[in-house]
Design a protein around this motif. Structure first.
Motif, PDB file in Angstrom:
ATOM      1  N   GLN A  34     -50.745  63.201  26.615  1.00  0.00           N
ATOM      2  CA  GLN A  34     -51.108  64.012  27.775  1.00  0.00           C
ATOM      3  C   GLN A  34     -51.522  63.129  28.954  1.00  0.00           C
ATOM      4  OE1 GLN A  34     -50.645  67.329  27.914  1.00  0.00           O
ATOM      5  NE2 GLN A  34     -51.166  67.169  30.073  1.00  0.00           N
ATOM      6  N   GLU A  35     -52.148  61.989  28.671  1.00  0.00           N
ATOM      7  CA  GLU A  35     -52.549  61.068  29.745  1.00  0.00           C
ATOM      8  C   GLU A  35     -51.325  60.564  30.511  1.00  0.00           C
ATOM      9  OE1 GLU A  35     -53.561  60.331  26.424  1.00  0.00           O
ATOM     10  OE2 GLU A  35     -55.423  61.445  26.678  1.00  0.00           O
ATOM     11  N   ASP A  36     -50.237  60.291  29.789  1.00  0.00           N
ATOM     12  CA  ASP A  36     -49.011  59.842  30.444  1.00  0.00           C
ATOM     13  C   ASP A  36     -48.375  60.965  31.247  1.00  0.00           C
ATOM     14  OD1 ASP A  36     -49.347  57.357  29.312  1.00  0.00           O
ATOM     15  OD2 ASP A  36     -48.030  57.780  27.608  1.00  0.00           O
ATOM     16  N   LEU A  37     -48.426  62.185  30.724  1.00  0.00           N
ATOM     17  CA  LEU A  37     -47.859  63.324  31.452  1.00  0.00           C
ATOM     18  C   LEU A  37     -48.645  63.633  32.714  1.00  0.00           C
ATOM     19  CD1 LEU A  37     -46.965  65.709  28.495  1.00  0.00           C
ATOM     20  CD2 LEU A  37     -45.414  64.310  29.854  1.00  0.00           C
ATOM     21  N   ASN A  38     -49.949  63.358  32.690  1.00  0.00           N
ATOM     22  CA  ASN A  38     -50.770  63.593  33.879  1.00  0.00           C
ATOM     23  C   ASN A  38     -50.379  62.670  35.031  1.00  0.00           C
ATOM     24  OD1 ASN A  38     -52.170  65.591  32.554  1.00  0.00           O
ATOM     25  ND2 ASN A  38     -53.842  64.239  31.928  1.00  0.00           N
ATOM     26  N   ASN A  39     -49.717  61.550  34.727  1.00  0.00           N
ATOM     27  CA  ASN A  39     -49.278  60.627  35.774  1.00  0.00           C
ATOM     28  C   ASN A  39     -48.014  61.106  36.483  1.00  0.00           C
ATOM     29  OD1 ASN A  39     -51.376  58.855  35.198  1.00  0.00           O
ATOM     30  ND2 ASN A  39     -50.168  57.743  33.685  1.00  0.00           N
ATOM     31  N   LEU A  40     -47.335  62.114  35.936  1.00  0.00           N
ATOM     32  CA  LEU A  40     -46.112  62.639  36.537  1.00  0.00           C
ATOM     33  C   LEU A  40     -46.444  63.793  37.466  1.00  0.00           C
ATOM     34  CD1 LEU A  40     -43.824  62.701  33.371  1.00  0.00           C
ATOM     35  CD2 LEU A  40     -43.893  60.970  35.158  1.00  0.00           C
ATOM     36  N   GLN A  41     -45.790  63.824  38.631  1.00  0.00           N
ATOM     37  CA  GLN A  41     -46.021  64.889  39.602  1.00  0.00           C
ATOM     38  C   GLN A  41     -44.724  65.653  39.825  1.00  0.00           C
ATOM     39  OE1 GLN A  41     -47.578  63.207  43.168  1.00  0.00           O
ATOM     40  NE2 GLN A  41     -49.538  62.641  42.243  1.00  0.00           N
ATOM     41  N   VAL A  42     -44.812  66.978  39.701  1.00  0.00           N
ATOM     42  CA  VAL A  42     -43.654  67.842  39.905  1.00  0.00           C
ATOM     43  C   VAL A  42     -43.241  67.779  41.364  1.00  0.00           C
ATOM     44  CG1 VAL A  42     -42.834  70.232  39.813  1.00  0.00           C
ATOM     45  CG2 VAL A  42     -44.323  69.351  38.008  1.00  0.00           C
ATOM     46  N   GLY A  43     -41.942  67.609  41.608  1.00  0.00           N
ATOM     47  CA  GLY A  43     -41.404  67.561  42.963  1.00  0.00           C
ATOM     48  C   GLY A  43     -41.476  66.190  43.602  1.00  0.00           C
ATOM     49  N   VAL A  44     -42.176  65.245  42.994  1.00  0.00           N
ATOM     50  CA  VAL A  44     -42.331  63.909  43.564  1.00  0.00           C
ATOM     51  C   VAL A  44     -41.618  62.862  42.717  1.00  0.00           C
ATOM     52  CG1 VAL A  44     -44.002  62.126  44.226  1.00  0.00           C
ATOM     53  CG2 VAL A  44     -44.541  64.549  44.607  1.00  0.00           C
ATOM     54  N   ASP A  52     -39.661  55.439  32.923  1.00  0.00           N
ATOM     55  CA  ASP A  52     -40.603  54.320  32.950  1.00  0.00           C
ATOM     56  C   ASP A  52     -41.970  54.698  32.387  1.00  0.00           C
ATOM     57  OD1 ASP A  52     -38.648  52.775  34.087  1.00  0.00           O
ATOM     58  OD2 ASP A  52     -39.371  53.051  36.154  1.00  0.00           O
ATOM     59  N   VAL A  53     -42.446  55.916  32.674  1.00  0.00           N
ATOM     60  CA  VAL A  53     -43.804  56.310  32.286  1.00  0.00           C
ATOM     61  C   VAL A  53     -43.881  56.751  30.829  1.00  0.00           C
ATOM     62  CG1 VAL A  53     -45.674  57.964  32.728  1.00  0.00           C
ATOM     63  CG2 VAL A  53     -44.477  56.904  34.637  1.00  0.00           C
ATOM     64  N   VAL A  54     -43.013  57.664  30.406  1.00  0.00           N
ATOM     65  CA  VAL A  54     -43.098  58.203  29.043  1.00  0.00           C
ATOM     66  C   VAL A  54     -41.930  57.788  28.153  1.00  0.00           C
ATOM     67  CG1 VAL A  54     -44.468  60.190  29.733  1.00  0.00           C
ATOM     68  CG2 VAL A  54     -42.010  60.393  29.668  1.00  0.00           C
ATOM     69  N   GLY A  55     -40.901  57.201  28.711  1.00  0.00           N
ATOM     70  CA  GLY A  55     -39.752  56.769  27.923  1.00  0.00           C
ATOM     71  C   GLY A  55     -38.691  57.842  27.866  1.00  0.00           C
ATOM     72  N   PRO A  56     -37.454  57.431  27.629  1.00  0.00           N
ATOM     73  CA  PRO A  56     -36.373  58.415  27.548  1.00  0.00           C
ATOM     74  C   PRO A  56     -36.479  59.208  26.250  1.00  0.00           C
ATOM     75  CG  PRO A  56     -35.547  56.226  27.077  1.00  0.00           C
ATOM     76  CD  PRO A  56     -36.983  56.063  27.491  1.00  0.00           C
TER      77      PRO A  56
END
Length: 148
Positions: A34-44, A52-56
């Protein structure tokens, strides 16, 4: 002395029988933290940022450039009984046409619907005809002019 060996053998058989009934758990798949998902922003953020952040993911949409699906399952097996899926989580990251994140959704086993898998078979006209009937039926369909 024989009674002692009989008791020991009986205790060992009981221990093996009880061990066979002990459930075993298998974990399959991967869900990002969840910490990695919190670094992702919808639309940005873009598809490359997600890589790069969570892996393919291990599975993506059917078409190239499709959505990302991360799946994790926990399966319980007890002795001779059929394995049972006791936990499943699916993380779906969908992308907009400009390749930015459109939505991040999480689903669990409780959210799922049972999808019946059907096997469609095309009927063949050959079913009622046997091999000899097909072979002999072709003699009248041959045109000698086609040989030359």
């Amino acid at each position: 002395m024989k009674i002692w060996f009989a008791k020991l053998g009986g205790m060992m058989c009981l221990a093996v029988a009880l061990a066979a009934c002990t459930p075993t758990y298998r974990n399959h798949g991967y869900i990002p933290l969840q910490e990695d998902l919190n670094n992702l922003q919808v639309g940005v953020d873009t598809r490359q940022t997600v890589d790069d952040v969570v892996g393919p993911p291990s599975s993506a949409g059917m078409l190239s450039g499709g959505d990302y699906y991360y799946v994790r399952s926990r399966i319980k097996e007890v002795g001779m009984y059929r394995p049972e899926v006791i936990e499943r989580q699916v993380l779906a990251i969908s992308f907009a046409p400009n390749d930015t994140i459109a939505n991040i959704e999480t689903f669990s086993l409780a959210d799922g619907n049972v999808v019946p898998l059907t096997r469609r078979v095309t009927d063949s006209s050959v079913v009622s005809n046997g091999f000899l009937r097909q072979l002999l039926g072709n003699f009248g369909n041959v045109d000698p002019g086609e040989f030359f």
